[in-house]
Each structure stands twice: as structure tokens, then as C-alpha cells.
Motif scaffolding. Structure first.
Motif, PDB file in Angstrom:
ATOM      1  N   SER A  42     -14.366  -4.955  96.100  1.00  0.00           N
ATOM      2  CA  SER A  42     -13.423  -5.541  95.152  1.00  0.00           C
ATOM      3  C   SER A  42     -12.617  -4.466  94.430  1.00  0.00           C
ATOM      4  CB  SER A  42     -14.158  -6.410  94.123  1.00  0.00           C
ATOM      5  OG  SER A  42     -15.144  -5.653  93.443  1.00  0.00           O
ATOM      6  N   ALA A  43     -13.202  -3.285  94.262  1.00  0.00           N
ATOM      7  CA  ALA A  43     -12.443  -2.192  93.636  1.00  0.00           C
ATOM      8  C   ALA A  43     -11.238  -1.839  94.494  1.00  0.00           C
ATOM      9  CB  ALA A  43     -13.341  -0.972  93.451  1.00  0.00           C
TER      10      ALA A  43
ATOM     11  N   PHE B 117     -16.999   8.422  95.001  1.00  0.00           N
ATOM     12  CA  PHE B 117     -18.386   8.719  94.635  1.00  0.00           C
ATOM     13  C   PHE B 117     -19.055   7.455  94.114  1.00  0.00           C
ATOM     14  CE2 PHE B 117     -21.277  11.428  91.741  1.00  0.00           C
ATOM     15  CZ  PHE B 117     -22.171  11.665  92.768  1.00  0.00           C
ATOM     16  N   CYS B 118     -18.371   6.760  93.216  1.00  0.00           N
ATOM     17  CA  CYS B 118     -18.906   5.505  92.678  1.00  0.00           C
ATOM     18  C   CYS B 118     -19.099   4.474  93.789  1.00  0.00           C
ATOM     19  CB  CYS B 118     -17.965   4.944  91.616  1.00  0.00           C
ATOM     20  SG  CYS B 118     -17.831   5.939  90.113  1.00  0.00           S
ATOM     21  N   ALA B 119     -18.098   4.343  94.658  1.00  0.00           N
ATOM     22  CA  ALA B 119     -18.171   3.359  95.737  1.00  0.00           C
ATOM     23  C   ALA B 119     -19.296   3.683  96.709  1.00  0.00           C
ATOM     24  CB  ALA B 119     -16.835   3.295  96.479  1.00  0.00           C
ATOM     25  N   GLY B 120     -19.453   4.962  97.040  1.00  0.00           N
ATOM     26  CA  GLY B 120     -20.501   5.365  97.982  1.00  0.00           C
ATOM     27  C   GLY B 120     -21.892   5.062  97.470  1.00  0.00           C
ATOM     28  N   LEU B 121     -22.081   5.147  96.146  1.00  0.00           N
ATOM     29  CA  LEU B 121     -23.393   4.909  95.540  1.00  0.00           C
ATOM     30  C   LEU B 121     -23.581   3.454  95.120  1.00  0.00           C
ATOM     31  CD1 LEU B 121     -23.313   8.003  95.606  1.00  0.00           C
ATOM     32  CD2 LEU B 121     -24.270   8.021  93.321  1.00  0.00           C
TER      33      LEU B 121
ATOM     34  N   GLY C  49     -17.818   1.326  87.818  1.00  0.00           N
ATOM     35  CA  GLY C  49     -17.062   2.577  87.734  1.00  0.00           C
ATOM     36  C   GLY C  49     -15.955   2.635  88.767  1.00  0.00           C
ATOM     37  N   ALA C  50     -16.277   2.235  90.001  1.00  0.00           N
ATOM     38  CA  ALA C  50     -15.269   2.243  91.063  1.00  0.00           C
ATOM     39  C   ALA C  50     -14.107   1.318  90.705  1.00  0.00           C
ATOM     40  CB  ALA C  50     -15.897   1.818  92.388  1.00  0.00           C
ATOM     41  N   MET C  51     -14.437   0.175  90.121  1.00  0.00           N
ATOM     42  CA  MET C  51     -13.405  -0.802  89.757  1.00  0.00           C
ATOM     43  C   MET C  51     -12.472  -0.252  88.677  1.00  0.00           C
ATOM     44  SD  MET C  51     -12.287  -3.961  90.165  1.00  0.00           S
ATOM     45  CE  MET C  51     -13.656  -4.943  90.805  1.00  0.00           C
ATOM     46  N   LEU C  52     -13.041   0.345  87.638  1.00  0.00           N
ATOM     47  CA  LEU C  52     -12.223   0.850  86.539  1.00  0.00           C
ATOM     48  C   LEU C  52     -11.267   1.943  87.001  1.00  0.00           C
ATOM     49  CD1 LEU C  52     -14.804   0.989  83.601  1.00  0.00           C
ATOM     50  CD2 LEU C  52     -12.824  -0.531  83.806  1.00  0.00           C
ATOM     51  N   ILE C  53     -11.767   2.858  87.832  1.00  0.00           N
ATOM     52  CA  ILE C  53     -10.895   3.936  88.311  1.00  0.00           C
ATOM     53  C   ILE C  53      -9.850   3.386  89.281  1.00  0.00           C
ATOM     54  CG2 ILE C  53     -10.800   6.103  89.605  1.00  0.00           C
ATOM     55  CD1 ILE C  53     -13.554   6.766  88.513  1.00  0.00           C
ATOM     56  N   ALA C  54     -10.294   2.512  90.190  1.00  0.00           N
ATOM     57  CA  ALA C  54      -9.386   1.977  91.204  1.00  0.00           C
ATOM     58  C   ALA C  54      -8.224   1.205  90.595  1.00  0.00           C
ATOM     59  CB  ALA C  54     -10.153   1.081  92.175  1.00  0.00           C
ATOM     60  N   THR C  55      -8.481   0.569  89.473  1.00  0.00           N
ATOM     61  CA  THR C  55      -7.432  -0.270  88.859  1.00  0.00           C
ATOM     62  C   THR C  55      -6.644   0.447  87.765  1.00  0.00           C
ATOM     63  OG1 THR C  55      -9.087  -1.178  87.327  1.00  0.00           O
ATOM     64  CG2 THR C  55      -8.659  -2.416  89.351  1.00  0.00           C
TER      65      THR C  55
ATOM     66  N   PRO D  43     -15.477   9.682  81.345  1.00  0.00           N
ATOM     67  CA  PRO D  43     -16.706   8.969  80.975  1.00  0.00           C
ATOM     68  C   PRO D  43     -17.404   8.302  82.160  1.00  0.00           C
ATOM     69  CG  PRO D  43     -14.757   7.812  80.155  1.00  0.00           C
ATOM     70  CD  PRO D  43     -14.298   9.138  80.638  1.00  0.00           C
ATOM     71  N   ILE D  44     -16.642   7.864  83.163  1.00  0.00           N
ATOM     72  CA  ILE D  44     -17.268   7.240  84.331  1.00  0.00           C
ATOM     73  C   ILE D  44     -18.048   8.272  85.125  1.00  0.00           C
ATOM     74  CG2 ILE D  44     -16.761   6.181  86.571  1.00  0.00           C
ATOM     75  CD1 ILE D  44     -14.563   4.601  85.179  1.00  0.00           C
ATOM     76  N   LEU D  45     -17.507   9.473  85.270  1.00  0.00           N
ATOM     77  CA  LEU D  45     -18.229  10.528  85.985  1.00  0.00           C
ATOM     78  C   LEU D  45     -19.541  10.859  85.280  1.00  0.00           C
ATOM     79  CD1 LEU D  45     -18.459  12.675  88.177  1.00  0.00           C
ATOM     80  CD2 LEU D  45     -17.105  14.205  86.727  1.00  0.00           C
ATOM     81  N   ARG D  46     -19.498  10.950  83.963  1.00  0.00           N
ATOM     82  CA  ARG D  46     -20.735  11.216  83.209  1.00  0.00           C
ATOM     83  C   ARG D  46     -21.775  10.123  83.453  1.00  0.00           C
ATOM     84  NH1 ARG D  46     -18.070  13.035  77.386  1.00  0.00           N
ATOM     85  NH2 ARG D  46     -17.502  15.172  77.998  1.00  0.00           N
ATOM     86  N   LYS D  47     -21.314   8.874  83.474  1.00  0.00           N
ATOM     87  CA  LYS D  47     -22.226   7.746  83.685  1.00  0.00           C
ATOM     88  C   LYS D  47     -22.866   7.791  85.072  1.00  0.00           C
ATOM     89  CE  LYS D  47     -23.879   3.507  82.900  1.00  0.00           C
ATOM     90  NZ  LYS D  47     -22.988   2.332  82.805  1.00  0.00           N
TER      91      LYS D  47
END
Length: 463
Positions: free
Chosen positions: A251-252, A386-390, A395-401, A441-445
Motif C-alpha cells: 500500500s505504501a 528498508f522499512c518495506a523490506g522489514l 514507516g514505509a507509508m509515511l515516507i512513500a507518501t 524519526p522513521i529511521l530511528r524507529k
């Protein structure tokens, strides 16, 4: 056959789990980068050859870039979600389940492509107007959209096969499938446009034929059982679990594609309201910027299955190493590419027009500003993958959008209102720069997530 499959799996595990990260990621990424680059050539070839027909024809092809994104939206969600889930399943040695995920994604993509074909054909005039076609380029836009719509189901399923070949470690097959169609398009374009005198319709026909050839090459290893995984309707299993895993991660990508469509339509309509020259300049610069983006996306696509496989295999040390290596490489490459392209931006734009100074100015400015923000875009793409792979969906959604959504629309209308064509040209670069406040902040999470998973695994091993 079973022995051959077992050997393939063992070889893949050896590469993913033991080969140095600095070797395995480039090995996965380079064929993907080449495929993306050839696809960029493929998209730019139409614009290059059509540009000789005038600014209106160039604007029409630029408008139809949003149609490609709509078709991509149909396949990218399923392709990206299936890629991530399949990589994790193969890492945990669940091959038959991976087969079901692949088959489910493939047939759903075909269905979505058929829906786009049907609706687009029936409402084609309204569609191109919505995409941003002006009165002076509407006829050309309809001509170009006609044949592209006919191959929508094949394009959507090709996205799935392309991504899933990479997930099983067959990046070379993926490159050949996507790449050959791109090379073919470069030969067919001049033949159909000039040789047969078909103009914009010829460009559309050449693109459609090239997409069909790519589909044939990509499905060949599945039909001949040369791939690790299998596609069959008997394995079509749209179960709640499979759909959740595919859709949650994919969905991201879908929202990114959807926002790409919406932002592209908004940009086209605003640019077109200024002039066809601004519309053409923005469209051409967007396609030119796909070259550095191809390196970024291709590298990320090569990195994602490696991170996902090691995450599934609980090799958390390699997961972290994957990110560090990929981030450094993406940042270094983006700086080099940005400098080179930024310096020669006017000369590149001049390939597409010699008699329209407004188009040259807007196109060059747009390229140079995006080159300044390119390192942020590159880093964000790595963190997104990185978010999507894991499987970190949020996180993937927030960055992608963010790039063409939450950071794009708040600046588009003010920049266009106060600065006109110059503001439109600056919009994407400003949005890219703003994305940094979301990426950090997403990378830290996600790093905390890796550390916590590793600590839990060590506790289980001790117990």
C-alpha cells in the motif's frame, strides 16, 4: 527438478546470508539499475522523437506520463508487497507459500489492468482532459493513450513478475525482461513515427509492442520452469493473510503511485494553464530526472530483498550492515549524478527543443533544483525500502507518501501563485528538501525495531 530447485535455494541462501554485503547488494542491484535505466530511455525515446512534431505533441506525451503512473499504481502495490513477503518467506524456507503469494499477486494485477483498460477506453476523451491535456494538445493525447491502454493488463502483471524475480534472486532475468523492451522501443519509435508516417499514434503503437515483448520475456522463465517460483491459477489464494501481507506493505507503493498521479495531474493542469511551453518543460525534465532516479530506485530494489531475506533469517547484524552500505552508496552516487546533470541541464533540454526558449528555461531550472535536493531523495528512498523490506508498513507509508503528497501539495499552490512557471519548476525540489523532517524519526524507529528484535532473539536462544 526437485534436486535442481534445492540447489538453487542453497545457492541463494549462501549468497544472501554469507556473501559480503558490499558484493551481494550490487550483484542484486546492478541488473535492476540497468533495467530501470533502459525503462527511462524507453519513456524518454517517445518524447525525443515526438518533440520533432512540435511543442504541442511533446506536451501531449508529457500529459500521458500520468497514465503510465495510473497503470503502475495497479501493479506496484501488488508487486512491492509480494516482493517483500516472498523475500521473507524464502528466508524462512516457505517456498510453496511464496508460490501462492506470487500467483495471487499476478492474477489480481491482471484484473486491475483489465479494469483500467475498460474504463480508460470508454472515457478516453474525459481522461486525457483530466490528466492535464490542453485544447491544443488534446487530440495528440488521445492518440497516444489509445494503444497504451490496450496493454495495461500486460504492464500491470509485468510489474509483479519483475519485482518477484528480484525477490527470488533472479535480478538478471528481471533486467533482460524490462531492458529488451526498452531497447526495442528505441528502434520502433522512429520506424512508426517517421517511417510509417504515424506521428504520435506511431509512438503509442511502438510503446505498446515493446511492453508486450517485455511481458513475454518476463513470463518465459515461469512458463518453462526456469525460475525458482511458479505462477499458476491453481495457486491463486487471495486469503486474508496473503492479502494483508501484500497490501499492508504494498500500500505504501500504491499510495506513492496514486500521489504521483494526483500530483502529476495537478502539476500538468497548473503548468498547462500558464502555457504549453511550461507544460512541455516540466514533462521533459521529469522524464530526464528518471535517469538519476533509476539508479536510486534500482539500488533500493536490489537492497530491499537482501534486507528482507536476512530479516526473515534473523541475521540482524547483516540487516544493519545492509542499510549502512546502501545509505552511503546512495548518497555518494546522488551527489555525483546531481553535479553532472545539473551542470549540463541546458544542453540536455536543448535535445528536445531548439526554438522554444520558455521550455528550455523551465526545463533547465527544474532539473537543476531537483539535482540540489537529489541526495535527500536518495537517502529517503533507501530508508523507505528498508522499512518495506522489514515489513514496517507505517514507516514505509509515511515516507512513500511524503515526496508527492504531504510535502508536495502544501508548497505547490503557493509557489505557482506567487512565482508562476518558475514556482512550478521549483515545487518538487522544495518538497524533496522538506522530506527530511519525516525521514529522520522513521529511521530511528526502524533501527530500534531491529535492535529489539535482535535482543528478543538472543533471549530465546539462551532460553
Amino acid at each position: 527438478m526437485a534436486e535442481n530447485t534445492s540447489q538453487q535455494r542453497s545457492s541463494r541462501e549462501l549468497i544472501m546470508l554469507n556473501e559480503p554485503i558490499s558484493r551481494v547488494i550490487p550483484k542484486m542491484a546492478i541488473p535492476t539499475i540497468v533495467a530501470f535505466l533502459i525503462t527511462s530511455v524507453y519513456n524518454l525515446a517517445d518524447t525525443y522523437f515526438v518533440s520533432s512534431l512540435g511543442t504541442n505533441a511533446t506536451a501531449a506525451v508529457s500529459v500521458n506520463g500520468s497514465l503510465d503512473q495510473i497503470i503502475m499504481m495497479a501493479g506496484s502495490m501488488l508487486a512491492t508487497g509480494a516482493n517483500s513477503y516472498i523475500a521473507r518467506l524464502l528466508g524462512s524456507r516457505e517456498k510453496e507459500k511464496a508460490n501462492r503469494v506470487l500467483s495471487t499477486a499476478f492474477f489480481l494485477a491482471a484484473a486491475f489492468g483489465l479494469i483500467i483498460l475498460g474504463l480508460g477506453t470508454v472515457f478516453i476523451d474525459s481522461m486525457v482532459r483530466l490528466l492535464g491535456a490542453t485544447d491544443s494538445c488534446e487530440t495528440y493525447s488521445v492518440q497516444y493513450a489509445t494503444y497504451v491502454l490496450l496493454v495495461a493488463p500486460f504492464m500491470a502483471t509485468s510489474f509483479v513478475m519483475n519485482q518477484c524475480l528480484r525477490a527470488e534472486g533472479s535480478a538478471m532475468l528481471s533486467m533482460i525482461g524490462m531492458g529488451f523492451g526498452g531497447v526495442l522501443n528505441c528502434f520502433l519509435d522512429p520506424l512508426f513515427i517517421f517511417g510509417f508516417g504515424l506521428g504520435v499514434t506511431g509512438a503509442s503503437m511502438a510503446t505498446a509492442i515493446s511492453k508486450l515483448v517485455s511481458f513475454g520475456i518476463l513470463i518465459f522463465p515461469y512458463l518453462t520452469k526456469r525460475s525458482l517460483l511458479r505462477i499458476s491459477f491453481s495457486r491463486f489464494r487471495p486469503t486474508k493473510e496473503i492479502l494483508y501481507q501484500i497490501v499492508s506493505v504494498g500500500s505504501a507503493s500504491m499510495f506513492r503511485s496514486a500521489l504521483g498521479v494526483v500530483s502529476g495531474i495537478a502539476l500538468n493542469n497548473i503548468a498547462g494553464s500558464i502555457s504549453d511551453s511550461v507544460l512541455a518543460g516540466i514533462g521533459v525534465s521529469t522524464k530526464i530526472m528518471m535517469f538519476p532516479f533509476s539508479f536510486i530506485l534500482g539500488f533500493g530494489a536490489g537492497f530491499q530483498p537482501v534486507a528482507g531475506f536476512n530479516w526473515g533469517a534473523k541475521r540482524y547484524d547483516r540487516v544493519r550492515e545492509c542499510y549502512r552500505f546502501s545509505a552511503k552508496t546512495a548518497l555518494t552516487g546522488s551527489v555525483i549524478a546531481g553535479l553532472a546533470l545539473g551542470i549540463f541541464a541546458p544542453q540536455v533540454i536543448q535535445l528536445f527543443t531548439e526554438s522554444d526558449p520558455d521550455m528550455m528555461y523551465i526545463g533547465s531550472l527544474c532539473i537543476r533544483l531537483q539535482c540540489v535536493a537529489l541526495p535527500i531523495h536518495a537517502w529517503g528512498a533507501v530508508v523507505n525500502m528498508f522499512c518495506a523490506g522489514l515489513g514496517y508498513v507505517h514507516g514505509a507509508m509515511l515516507i512513500a507518501t511524503s515526496r508527492q503528497g504531504s510535502c508536495f501539495f502544501p508548497v505547490l499552490f503557493p509557489l505557482a501563485h506567487f512565482f508562476g512557471g518558475t514556482g512550478v519548476a521549483a515545487t518538487q525540489a522544495v518538497a524533496d528538501a522538506l522530506c527530511i523532517v519525516i525521514i529522520i524519526p522513521i529511521l530511528r524507529k526502524v533501527m530500534r525495531m531491529v535492535n529489539e528484535a535482535e535482543a528478543e532473539y538472543r533471549m530465546q536462544q539462551k532460553g
